[in-house]
Design a protein around this motif. Structure first.
Motif, short mmCIF file in Angstrom:
data_model
loop_
_atom_site.label_atom_id
_atom_site.label_comp_id
_atom_site.label_asym_id
_atom_site.label_seq_id
_atom_site.Cartn_x
_atom_site.Cartn_y
_atom_site.Cartn_z
N THR A 60 0.83 -1.21 0.00
CA THR A 60 0.00 0.00 0.00
C THR A 60 0.86 1.26 0.00
N ALA A 61 1.90 1.25 0.84
CA ALA A 61 2.79 2.42 0.92
C ALA A 61 3.49 2.66 -0.41
N LEU A 96 1.52 9.20 -5.54
CA LEU A 96 0.46 10.15 -5.21
C LEU A 96 0.91 11.10 -4.10
N GLN A 97 1.60 10.55 -3.10
CA GLN A 97 2.10 11.38 -2.00
C GLN A 97 3.13 12.39 -2.50
N ASN A 98 4.02 11.94 -3.38
CA ASN A 98 5.03 12.83 -3.95
C ASN A 98 4.39 13.96 -4.75
N GLU A 99 3.34 13.62 -5.48
CA GLU A 99 2.64 14.64 -6.27
C GLU A 99 1.94 15.65 -5.37
N ASN A 100 1.37 15.17 -4.28
CA ASN A 100 0.72 16.08 -3.33
C ASN A 100 1.72 17.05 -2.71
N VAL A 101 2.91 16.53 -2.38
CA VAL A 101 3.97 17.37 -1.81
C VAL A 101 4.40 18.41 -2.83
N ALA A 104 16.38 23.66 -9.36
CA ALA A 104 16.16 24.37 -8.09
C ALA A 104 14.93 23.85 -7.36
N PHE A 105 13.90 23.49 -8.11
CA PHE A 105 12.65 23.06 -7.48
C PHE A 105 12.84 21.76 -6.70
N LYS A 106 13.78 20.94 -7.11
CA LYS A 106 13.98 19.63 -6.47
C LYS A 106 14.97 19.67 -5.32
N VAL A 107 15.54 20.83 -5.04
CA VAL A 107 16.52 20.92 -3.96
C VAL A 107 15.83 20.74 -2.61
#
Length: 247
Positions: free
Chosen positions: A33-34, A40-45, A92-95
């Protein structure tokens, strides 16, 4: 025969084996499940990060609409080195600032977001620091004079509800609007969160009123603002179109 079967199922070994199988099955289901939910969790962040960046420049959005507005208003994302030069090989966005802070200052990357809203230019700087119990972070945007704050957002990992956790509230964030980060002599000192600030309407004193009972969290906010902003001075000094008096 029936009695032996009953005794077997009531034995300690049988109970232990059943428990082990149950634990393995439950752990496998949870792990699956995780793993399934991770994208989905990464996209929410990612979307929440865009929301926070936009909020500092007065652009409110729900999570679903954040990316479209981000692409509309954020014109540049820059990864800076300590000397103010641009690292062309880093997104920069991924830092991850939490990881960057564990490095030597000369090895860290400093993300910078540049926005244009109705012809007004803003510089948005990520913040990372420490509160009373754990990490605090946020974003602060500067107007094109690189001295006046447009807006700020803050968040935390474990500050006390009703006290330090109040840094996330709109009424606290709004106190930073139009505050200056340089003093009258051109020294970058940031904005201090001060208990009993007697002049909350004074936007040139580099101070905002603190949250009652949250002194250490407020000091953490003050420290992370001044510490993070200092690293952007080399870049700002190189920009010909910035007219702020920088020491």
């Amino acid at each position: 025969m029936e009695e032996k079967s009953v005794n077997k199922t009531n034995s300690n070994g049988y109970t232990f084996m059943f428990a082990v199988i149950l634990v393995v099955v439950v752990a496998s289901v949870l792990a699956f499940t995780a793993t399934s939910l991770q994208p989905l969790q990464n996209e929410n962040v990612r979307q929440e990060k865009m929301q926070n960046i936009l909020a500092t420049i007065g652009v409110e959005s729900d999570r679903e609409g954040a990316e479209a507005l981000y692409n509309k208003y954020i014109t540049e994302t820059i990864a800076l080195k300590e000397d103010g030069s641009v690292d062309e090989n880093t997104d920069a966005f991924k830092v991850d600032l939490a990881k960057e802070l564990k490095k030597d200052v000369n090895e860290q990357i400093y993300p910078l977001y540049i926005a244009d809203v109705d012809g007004e230019k803003y510089y948005i700087i990520p913040l990372q620091g420490k509160g009373l119990w754990d990490a605090i972070w946020g974003y602060i945007s500067l107007k094109d004079d690189v001295n006046t704050i447009k807006g700020a957002v803050f968040d935390h990992k474990g500050e006390t509800p009703g006290l330090g956790a109040e840094i996330t509230q709109t009424w606290f964030r709004e106190r930073f609007g139009d505050e200056k980060i340089f003093d009258g002599n051109g020294n970058l000192i940031g904005v201090s969160v001060v208990k009993g600030n007697v002049g909350p309407s004074n936007k040139d004193d580099n101070k905002v009123d603190a949250i009652s009972g949250a002194t250490i969290t407020g000091n953490g906010v003050s420290d992370m603002i001044s510490e993070r902003l200092q690293h952007y001075l080399p870049y700002f000094k190189k920009q010909q179109d910035i007219k702020v008096a920088i020491q």
